[in-house]
Structures are given as C-alpha cells and as structure tokens.
Design a protein around this motif. Structure first.
Motif, short mmCIF file in Angstrom:
data_model
loop_
_atom_site.label_atom_id
_atom_site.label_comp_id
_atom_site.label_asym_id
_atom_site.label_seq_id
_atom_site.Cartn_x
_atom_site.Cartn_y
_atom_site.Cartn_z
N ASN A 1 0.80 -1.14 -0.06
CA ASN A 1 -0.09 -0.05 -0.12
C ASN A 1 1.07 1.20 0.09
O ASN A 1 2.06 1.37 -0.16
N MET A 2 0.81 2.39 0.13
CA MET A 2 1.11 4.03 -0.09
C MET A 2 1.87 4.21 0.85
O MET A 2 2.23 4.62 0.79
N GLU A 3 1.20 3.47 2.18
CA GLU A 3 2.11 4.14 3.63
C GLU A 3 3.69 3.03 3.40
O GLU A 3 4.03 3.04 4.44
N GLY A 4 3.49 2.28 2.86
CA GLY A 4 4.85 1.05 2.74
C GLY A 4 4.52 -0.43 3.49
O GLY A 4 5.49 -0.26 3.10
N LEU A 5 3.29 -0.57 3.86
CA LEU A 5 3.71 -2.22 3.80
C LEU A 5 3.58 -2.81 3.11
O LEU A 5 2.56 -2.33 2.04
N ILE A 6 4.25 -3.80 3.52
CA ILE A 6 4.62 -5.23 2.31
C ILE A 6 3.81 -6.38 2.93
O ILE A 6 4.47 -6.81 4.06
N PHE A 7 2.56 -6.79 2.32
CA PHE A 7 2.42 -8.12 2.94
C PHE A 7 2.71 -9.14 2.04
O PHE A 7 2.37 -8.92 0.44
N THR A 8 2.82 -10.60 2.29
CA THR A 8 3.37 -11.94 1.21
C THR A 8 2.88 -12.34 2.09
O THR A 8 2.72 -13.15 3.49
#
Length: 219
Positions: free
Chosen positions: A116-123
């Motif tokens: 997302n645009m807040e820098g969160l990365i989900f895997t």
C-alpha cells in the motif's frame, strides 16, 4: 448370373459397414469450458461508473455458466486499486487468482504480495478480498513488513487499504513505543494468541509466560 449379382451386393454392403463413421458422444459438462479467453490483458474495471481497478494478466478466462460464475487468472495477475481521484492505493500480485462475481470475492493463491501507499508489504500463500465487507483476510502464515515493525502470524484480517489490520498467533519485532499505552485510540491492533515458553529442568521452578495482547498505534 444370379450368383454373381448376389456376391456383388454382399461386397457393397460390406464396404458400407466398413466405412461407417464413428462419432464421439456429446460433451455435456459445458460448465467446465470457459466462455471467453483473453491473452495479454491490460484493462480498467469500473464500479458504478467509477474506475476502481487495473488488471494486467497473461491470460483471463471468463465462465458465466459454472456456479458460482467466475473469472480465472491461471498465469498470474497484477492488480492496482484506485481511489475516487484515480490515485493508486494498493498493488496486488499473485500466481493464480479467481474472482467470483456473485460473491464479489477475490481468491488469490501462490506468491501473494500486496503493497500500500503507507509502505506496508504483505506476503502470503493465500489472500481473500471481500468486496461486500471491504476486507482482506487470510488463514495461512502471513508476513507484514512496515517501516516501523515486522509481524507474521497464521491469521490476518484488515480493511481493503491495509491501514487497520489484525494478526493472530503472531510473532515479530516492535518499537519500544509500540508497547506503551498512551490511552489513544489504536489505529492498528495486533493480537498475540500464543507465546513461546522456554523449556527448563524439572527441578527448577519456572513461572509460565502468559499470552499477551499488544496494541499498536501508527505514527
């Protein structure tokens, strides 16, 4: 003469039988066949006249006969979500994806990655996206990396922009400020349902460590 005529008729009948055309039975399971297949897809999807998504895929199969009817992306998908001003809010990638029209539900499998645009990365290996409740959830081991912390757990649920989320059966690293309760309304909630208890000798007394709940607040 009569015998020759009878012999000729017998030969003709035999030839007709040998030349009989063999026809395969009709296929009745038509619901397993895609109604439309597109290759090299790069398209925009709108909802109520507003563009919401961009889909990029090598192959897109549409089946409106099979129940529930679905879109299938067997060769992977890249998806962008837009807000009302057409700004990108979310990037989604997966090895395989299905979209069930009647449930308004995305099912993503394989190497699922969301940013997302807040820098969160989900895997994860699994992610569901419910268009009616506007929620994302997974029952597989999931990993979240933000500029402030790293988390992973076997249950994940969040809003569809991944700004408010819950991770259960989790473990990870936190800032010291994350552990302090300032009385403010939490923006993100992380629930830890289990804790690792180190093994100790039988003769040595040990206090069990209880499971804890950690409330985090976005800066």
């Amino acid at each position: 003469m009569l015998g020759a005529a009878a012999f000729l008729i017998a030969v003709l009948l035999s030839s007709c039988e040998e030349g009989k055309e063999h026809i395969a039975p009709a296929i009745h399971d038509r619901d397993s066949v895609s109604m439309m297949t597109s290759y090299g897809v790069n398209t925009l999807i709108s909802d109520s006249g507003v563009i919401k998504y961009r889909i990029v895929a090598e192959r897109w199969d549409v089946n409106t006969v099979r129940q529930p009817n679905r879109w299938t992306f067997i060769k992977g998908i890249f998806l962008e979500q837009f807000d009302e001003q057409f700004h990108v809010q979310l990037y989604v990638q997966a090895d395989t994806a299905w979209y069930y029209n009647q449930q308004n539900l995305w099912e993503l499998r394989g190497r699922v990655r969301v940013k997302n645009m807040e820098g969160l990365i989900f895997t994860s290996e699994e992610l569901f996206w419910d268009g009616y409740t506007h929620e994302l959830y997974s029952h597989c081991l999931s990993r979240l990396v933000t500029p402030e912390r790293t988390l992973q757990g076997t249950y994940f649920r969040s809003d569809e922009r991944m700004t408010r989320y819950t991770v259960s059966n989790s473990k990870g690293s936190f800032d010291k400020s994350d552990m302090e309760d300032d009385g403010a309304t939490p923006a993100d909630t992380v629930q830890t349902d289990t804790a690792v208890v180190p093994q100790v000798p039988v003769r040595q007394a040990a206090r069990p460590r209880a499971a804890s709940t950690v409330t985090t607040q976005k800066p």
